[in-house]
Design a protein around this motif. Structure first.
Motif, PDB file in Angstrom:
ATOM      1  N   UNK A   9      13.572 -89.986  -8.812  1.00 56.40           N
ATOM      2  CA  UNK A   9      13.244 -90.263 -10.269  1.00 56.40           C
ATOM      3  C   UNK A   9      12.102 -90.860 -10.724  1.00 56.40           C
ATOM      4  N   UNK A  10      11.378 -91.086 -11.144  1.00 55.76           N
ATOM      5  CA  UNK A  10       9.987 -91.791 -11.898  1.00 55.76           C
ATOM      6  C   UNK A  10       9.631 -93.240 -12.925  1.00 55.76           C
ATOM      7  N   UNK A  11       8.942 -93.816 -13.258  1.00 54.24           N
ATOM      8  CA  UNK A  11       8.709 -94.534 -13.961  1.00 54.24           C
ATOM      9  C   UNK A  11       8.868 -94.037 -15.359  1.00 54.24           C
ATOM     10  N   UNK A  12       8.937 -94.416 -16.686  1.00 57.99           N
ATOM     11  CA  UNK A  12       8.613 -93.949 -17.440  1.00 57.99           C
ATOM     12  C   UNK A  12       7.180 -93.164 -17.444  1.00 57.99           C
ATOM     13  N   UNK A  13       6.733 -92.912 -18.569  1.00 57.71           N
ATOM     14  CA  UNK A  13       5.285 -92.748 -18.539  1.00 57.71           C
ATOM     15  C   UNK A  13       5.166 -92.829 -20.020  1.00 57.71           C
ATOM     16  N   UNK A  14       4.277 -93.653 -20.469  1.00 57.67           N
ATOM     17  CA  UNK A  14       4.238 -94.181 -21.877  1.00 57.67           C
ATOM     18  C   UNK A  14       3.601 -93.032 -23.121  1.00 57.67           C
ATOM     19  N   UNK A  15       3.942 -92.686 -24.292  1.00 56.25           N
ATOM     20  CA  UNK A  15       3.679 -91.590 -25.240  1.00 56.25           C
ATOM     21  C   UNK A  15       2.211 -91.736 -24.652  1.00 56.25           C
ATOM     22  N   UNK A 100      10.841 -80.998 -24.237  1.00 59.48           N
ATOM     23  CA  UNK A 100      12.324 -81.546 -23.139  1.00 59.48           C
ATOM     24  C   UNK A 100      12.121 -82.005 -22.165  1.00 59.48           C
ATOM     25  N   UNK A 101      10.404 -81.648 -21.248  1.00 61.30           N
ATOM     26  CA  UNK A 101       9.384 -81.778 -20.463  1.00 61.30           C
ATOM     27  C   UNK A 101       9.371 -83.275 -20.806  1.00 61.30           C
ATOM     28  N   UNK A 102       8.079 -83.198 -21.918  1.00 60.62           N
ATOM     29  CA  UNK A 102       7.584 -84.200 -22.050  1.00 60.62           C
ATOM     30  C   UNK A 102       8.585 -85.652 -22.283  1.00 60.62           C
ATOM     31  N   UNK A 103       9.797 -85.510 -23.117  1.00 59.89           N
ATOM     32  CA  UNK A 103      10.701 -86.891 -23.150  1.00 59.89           C
ATOM     33  C   UNK A 103      11.424 -87.194 -21.555  1.00 59.89           C
ATOM     34  N   UNK A 108      11.473 -91.148 -17.779  1.00 62.19           N
ATOM     35  CA  UNK A 108      12.088 -91.410 -15.670  1.00 62.19           C
ATOM     36  C   UNK A 108      13.063 -90.662 -15.388  1.00 62.19           C
ATOM     37  N   UNK A 109      13.763 -89.763 -15.893  1.00 61.43           N
ATOM     38  CA  UNK A 109      14.689 -88.768 -15.528  1.00 61.43           C
ATOM     39  C   UNK A 109      13.815 -87.639 -13.855  1.00 61.43           C
ATOM     40  N   UNK A 110      14.743 -87.599 -13.285  1.00 64.12           N
ATOM     41  CA  UNK A 110      13.737 -86.479 -12.812  1.00 64.12           C
ATOM     42  C   UNK A 110      14.048 -84.661 -13.755  1.00 64.12           C
ATOM     43  N   UNK A 111      12.670 -84.076 -12.780  1.00 63.47           N
ATOM     44  CA  UNK A 111      12.774 -82.739 -13.144  1.00 63.47           C
ATOM     45  C   UNK A 111      13.764 -82.075 -12.680  1.00 63.47           C
TER      46      UNK A 111
END
Length: 114
Positions: A9-15, A100-103, A108-111
Motif C-alpha cells: 500500500x502507498x500513500x493516497x495520490x491527490x486528484x 477503478x484504478x484511479x480510485x 492508497x490501497x494496493x493494486x
C-alpha cells in the motif's frame, strides 16, 4: 510503532496529480483549486451501461441471425447496431477499469497482483 497499512500500500495520490503524467500545464482557469473529477459518477455510469450495452449487442446479434431477406430492419442494419453496442460496451469496460484504478490509487490501497 509499526505501520498498519497492508503490504504494497502507498500513500493516497491527490486528484490534482491523478493523471498518468500529472499536471502538464499550469492552472489558468477560474475553477477552485480543490475541484475534483467526477469519478463516482463515471463509475456509476460505466457500471450501469456496461451490462446494458452487452445485452444490446447480444440482442441485436441474435435478431440479425434470425432475420430473413425481406424483414425490416435489414440484417445489415441489425449487425451495425450490434457492432455499435459492442464498441460502446468495450468503451464502458475500459472506462470502468480506468476509474477503478484511479480510485484505488487515490485511496492508497494496493493494486491486485496479476
Amino acid at each position: 510503532m509499526s505501520d498498519r497499512r497492508p503490504h504494497g500500500a502507498t500513500d493516497p495520490v491527490p486528484r490534482a496529480r491523478s493523471g498518468v503524467i500529472g499536471r502538464r500545464f499550469p492552472r489558468t482557469g477560474t475553477e477552485p483549486v480543490t475541484a475534483q473529477s467526477p469519478l463516482g459518477l463515471r463509475l456509476l455510469l460505466s457500471a450501469v451501461f456496461l451490462p446494458l450495452f452487452v445485452a444490446g449487442a447480444a440482442y441485436f446479434a441474435v435478431w440479425a441471425a434470425d432475420s430473413g431477406a425481406r424483414d425490416t430492419p435489414s440484417r445489415g442494419a441489425l449487425v451495425v447496431f450490434a457492432i455499435v453496442c459492442a464498441a460502446l460496451a468495450l468503451l464502458a469496460a475500459a472506462d470502468l477499469m480506468v476509474v477503478l484504478r484511479r480510485l484505488r490509487r487515490e485511496r492508497g490501497t494496493p493494486s491486485p497482483s496479476p
